[in-house]
Design a protein around this motif. Structure first.
Motif, PDB file in Angstrom:
ATOM      1  N   UNK A 113       0.816  -1.219   0.000  1.00  0.00           N
ATOM      2  CA  UNK A 113       0.000   0.000   0.000  1.00  0.00           C
ATOM      3  C   UNK A 113       0.852   1.273   0.000  1.00  0.00           C
ATOM      4  N   UNK A 114       1.523   1.527  -1.115  1.00  0.00           N
ATOM      5  CA  UNK A 114       2.404   2.693  -1.210  1.00  0.00           C
ATOM      6  C   UNK A 114       1.645   4.011  -1.151  1.00  0.00           C
ATOM      7  N   UNK A 115       0.357   3.987  -1.487  1.00  0.00           N
ATOM      8  CA  UNK A 115      -0.429   5.222  -1.467  1.00  0.00           C
ATOM      9  C   UNK A 115      -0.500   5.830  -0.065  1.00  0.00           C
ATOM     10  N   UNK A 116      -0.397   5.001   0.972  1.00  0.00           N
ATOM     11  CA  UNK A 116      -0.486   5.486   2.350  1.00  0.00           C
ATOM     12  C   UNK A 116       0.624   6.506   2.612  1.00  0.00           C
ATOM     13  N   UNK A 117       1.834   6.167   2.209  1.00  0.00           N
ATOM     14  CA  UNK A 117       2.969   7.084   2.353  1.00  0.00           C
ATOM     15  C   UNK A 117       2.886   8.212   1.327  1.00  0.00           C
ATOM     16  N   UNK A 118       2.508   7.876   0.099  1.00  0.00           N
ATOM     17  CA  UNK A 118       2.489   8.859  -0.991  1.00  0.00           C
ATOM     18  C   UNK A 118       1.557  10.038  -0.714  1.00  0.00           C
ATOM     19  N   UNK A 119       0.446   9.783  -0.041  1.00  0.00           N
ATOM     20  CA  UNK A 119      -0.485  10.882   0.218  1.00  0.00           C
ATOM     21  C   UNK A 119      -0.318  11.460   1.626  1.00  0.00           C
ATOM     22  N   UNK A 120       0.634  10.937   2.384  1.00  0.00           N
ATOM     23  CA  UNK A 120       0.923  11.484   3.703  1.00  0.00           C
ATOM     24  C   UNK A 120       0.063  10.937   4.821  1.00  0.00           C
ATOM     25  N   UNK A 121      -0.698   9.882   4.544  1.00  0.00           N
ATOM     26  CA  UNK A 121      -1.559   9.319   5.588  1.00  0.00           C
ATOM     27  C   UNK A 121      -0.763   8.826   6.785  1.00  0.00           C
ATOM     28  N   UNK A 122       0.399   8.258   6.518  1.00  0.00           N
ATOM     29  CA  UNK A 122       1.184   7.676   7.608  1.00  0.00           C
ATOM     30  C   UNK A 122       1.550   8.727   8.650  1.00  0.00           C
ATOM     31  N   UNK A 123       1.654   9.994   8.258  1.00  0.00           N
ATOM     32  CA  UNK A 123       2.013  11.059   9.196  1.00  0.00           C
ATOM     33  C   UNK A 123       0.786  11.709   9.832  1.00  0.00           C
ATOM     34  N   UNK A 124      -0.387  11.525   9.244  1.00  0.00           N
ATOM     35  CA  UNK A 124      -1.562  12.263   9.688  1.00  0.00           C
ATOM     36  C   UNK A 124      -2.663  11.410  10.310  1.00  0.00           C
ATOM     37  N   UNK A 125      -2.441  10.116  10.417  1.00  0.00           N
ATOM     38  CA  UNK A 125      -3.425   9.267  11.088  1.00  0.00           C
ATOM     39  C   UNK A 125      -3.021   9.071  12.535  1.00  0.00           C
ATOM     40  N   UNK A 126      -3.999   9.027  13.407  1.00  0.00           N
ATOM     41  CA  UNK A 126      -3.712   8.725  14.807  1.00  0.00           C
ATOM     42  C   UNK A 126      -3.181   7.288  14.880  1.00  0.00           C
ATOM     43  N   UNK A 127      -2.466   6.955  15.949  1.00  0.00           N
ATOM     44  CA  UNK A 127      -1.967   5.583  16.077  1.00  0.00           C
ATOM     45  C   UNK A 127      -3.088   4.532  16.013  1.00  0.00           C
ATOM     46  N   UNK A 128      -4.247   4.829  16.589  1.00  0.00           N
ATOM     47  CA  UNK A 128      -5.331   3.841  16.550  1.00  0.00           C
ATOM     48  C   UNK A 128      -5.878   3.670  15.138  1.00  0.00           C
ATOM     49  N   UNK A 129      -5.958   4.764  14.368  1.00  0.00           N
ATOM     50  CA  UNK A 129      -6.414   4.638  12.972  1.00  0.00           C
ATOM     51  C   UNK A 129      -5.364   3.926  12.118  1.00  0.00           C
ATOM     52  N   UNK A 130      -4.083   4.203  12.386  1.00  0.00           N
ATOM     53  CA  UNK A 130      -3.010   3.500  11.663  1.00  0.00           C
ATOM     54  C   UNK A 130      -3.082   2.001  11.933  1.00  0.00           C
ATOM     55  N   UNK A 131      -3.321   1.631  13.198  1.00  0.00           N
ATOM     56  CA  UNK A 131      -3.459   0.216  13.550  1.00  0.00           C
ATOM     57  C   UNK A 131      -4.667  -0.387  12.847  1.00  0.00           C
ATOM     58  N   UNK A 132      -5.765   0.361  12.783  1.00  0.00           N
ATOM     59  CA  UNK A 132      -6.968  -0.115  12.105  1.00  0.00           C
ATOM     60  C   UNK A 132      -6.734  -0.322  10.622  1.00  0.00           C
ATOM     61  N   UNK A 133      -6.025   0.617   9.986  1.00  0.00           N
ATOM     62  CA  UNK A 133      -5.703   0.487   8.568  1.00  0.00           C
ATOM     63  C   UNK A 133      -4.852  -0.758   8.339  1.00  0.00           C
ATOM     64  N   UNK A 134      -3.869  -0.971   9.210  1.00  0.00           N
ATOM     65  CA  UNK A 134      -3.014  -2.160   9.102  1.00  0.00           C
ATOM     66  C   UNK A 134      -3.845  -3.432   9.290  1.00  0.00           C
ATOM     67  N   UNK A 135      -4.803  -3.409  10.211  1.00  0.00           N
ATOM     68  CA  UNK A 135      -5.650  -4.588  10.451  1.00  0.00           C
ATOM     69  C   UNK A 135      -6.546  -4.877   9.237  1.00  0.00           C
ATOM     70  N   UNK A 136      -7.091  -3.831   8.623  1.00  0.00           N
ATOM     71  CA  UNK A 136      -7.922  -4.035   7.425  1.00  0.00           C
ATOM     72  C   UNK A 136      -7.081  -4.603   6.285  1.00  0.00           C
ATOM     73  N   UNK A 137      -5.891  -4.049   6.093  1.00  0.00           N
ATOM     74  CA  UNK A 137      -5.002  -4.536   5.043  1.00  0.00           C
ATOM     75  C   UNK A 137      -4.603  -5.988   5.304  1.00  0.00           C
ATOM     76  N   UNK A 138      -4.312  -6.324   6.549  1.00  0.00           N
ATOM     77  CA  UNK A 138      -3.938  -7.697   6.894  1.00  0.00           C
ATOM     78  C   UNK A 138      -5.090  -8.659   6.595  1.00  0.00           C
TER      79      UNK A 138
END
Length: 149
Positions: A113-138
């Motif tokens: 999921x390179x788009x996460x870094x490309x659009x800056x999501x990795x820097x702007x999501x809270x840790x809980x939302x980042x964990x949720x995104x990782x869980x959905x991707x998994x």
């Protein structure tokens, strides 16, 4: 498949082209207020999710908000539908579905999921939302791995 689910072809011909299109779209948006609003708007456009599919089996663990994700298909084409009770998370779902739904199991597994870094999501999501995104991707990748054999 329920009549509420779609089996339309993905908008872009490949997961990589979907990621490039997402990065381009977010590039037109100025600040993160605009980007969050765009995510919310994307989430509002998600297809209907069948009530009968809101089961423990389809629930994504690891998300702070409620997320249900359903994957149907075979190794040649796997279609996903999902829903959340959070508007931002629904927007994240819309991005994931755009990249991964309607693709082969192999393409899903091979696409990071390179788009996460490309659009800056990795820097702007809270840790809980980042964990949720990782869980959905998994969850998406696990379903593809089951079908890929």
């Amino acid at each position: 498949m329920s009549s509420e689910q779609t089996t339309d072809a993905p908008v872009e011909p490949s997961a990589e082209s979907a990621q490039a299109a997402i990065a381009e779209e977010f590039g037109y948006l100025g600040d993160w207020t605009e980007r969050y609003q765009y995510l919310i708007d994307l989430g509002r456009k998600l297809p209907a999710f069948p009530d009968e599919a809101r089961t423990e089996e389809n629930k994504v663990n690891g998300c702070q908000s409620q997320v249900w994700l359903l994957g149907r298909g075979d190794a040649d084409r796997l279609d996903f539908t999902a829903i959340s009770d959070s508007s931002i998370v629904s927007g994240l779902i819309a991005l994931l579905l755009r990249v991964y739904s309607g693709r082969s199991a192999r393409e899903i597994l091979d696409t990071e999921p390179r788009f996460v870094e490309a659009i800056g999501l990795s820097k702007h999501l809270s840790p809980t939302r980042s964990n949720g995104l990782a869980a959905m991707l998994a969850t998406i990748k696990r379903r593809a791995a089951e079908l890929a054999g």
